[in-house]
Enzyme design. Sequence first.
Site, mmCIF file in Angstrom:
data_model
loop_
_atom_site.group_PDB
_atom_site.id
_atom_site.type_symbol
_atom_site.label_atom_id
_atom_site.label_comp_id
_atom_site.label_asym_id
_atom_site.label_seq_id
_atom_site.Cartn_x
_atom_site.Cartn_y
_atom_site.Cartn_z
ATOM 1 N N HIS A 183 -46.328 2.731 -20.129
ATOM 2 C CA HIS A 183 -44.887 2.905 -19.994
ATOM 3 C C HIS A 183 -44.585 4.367 -19.716
ATOM 4 O O HIS A 183 -45.432 5.228 -19.868
ATOM 5 C CB HIS A 183 -44.126 2.377 -21.221
ATOM 6 N N ASP B 147 -43.716 2.739 -30.017
ATOM 7 C CA ASP B 147 -44.890 2.705 -29.144
ATOM 8 C C ASP B 147 -46.123 2.269 -29.930
ATOM 9 O O ASP B 147 -46.911 1.437 -29.462
ATOM 10 C CB ASP B 147 -45.156 4.073 -28.511
ATOM 11 N N GLU C 214 -36.912 3.950 -18.416
ATOM 12 C CA GLU C 214 -38.329 3.741 -18.682
ATOM 13 C C GLU C 214 -38.796 2.504 -17.927
ATOM 14 O O GLU C 214 -37.998 1.643 -17.584
ATOM 15 C CB GLU C 214 -38.588 3.513 -20.174
ATOM 16 N N HIS D 247 -41.954 7.780 -20.125
ATOM 17 C CA HIS D 247 -40.957 8.465 -20.942
ATOM 18 C C HIS D 247 -40.131 9.336 -19.992
ATOM 19 O O HIS D 247 -40.713 10.169 -19.281
ATOM 20 C CB HIS D 247 -41.615 9.348 -21.994
#
Length: 135
Positions: free
Chosen positions: A74, A87, A29, A76
């Site tokens: 971000h 999150d 990630e 995944h």
Amino acid sequence: MIKNIEIKGIAKDTLDFILEVSRSTYPNEFAGLLEAEDGIITDVLFLPGTESSESNAVLKLFMMPNTSAVGSVHSHPSSIIRPSKADLRLFSKTGTRHIIAGHPYGHKNWKCYDGTGQIVDLPVLDVDLGDEDVL
């Protein structure tokens, strides 16, 4: 510092950058903070000390410089682009717009959320970001 301003959209070049960074860090990630100018998300701020793995990315918010963030971004490594409980905790601390990009990181593999994890529309805008010198 977190900035609460009305967000009109994200610059296409910024979204392209997010998707490319997501592809280049796969299977790990990546995470960063979003910055905006005149209500348009234009930049991704990478914080020193961010830890990244195949299962998560941890932002060191105490390393945030004296700048304003409007949200977070971000990736995944899976195609699941719903926010996790972790999150949502990050969302509550880092602004009003949060982007998650999911594998395979194409233009249809991302979503934007508000601070509570509800999907929000984030128009992709074709704006000129200017010619900034890179040192």
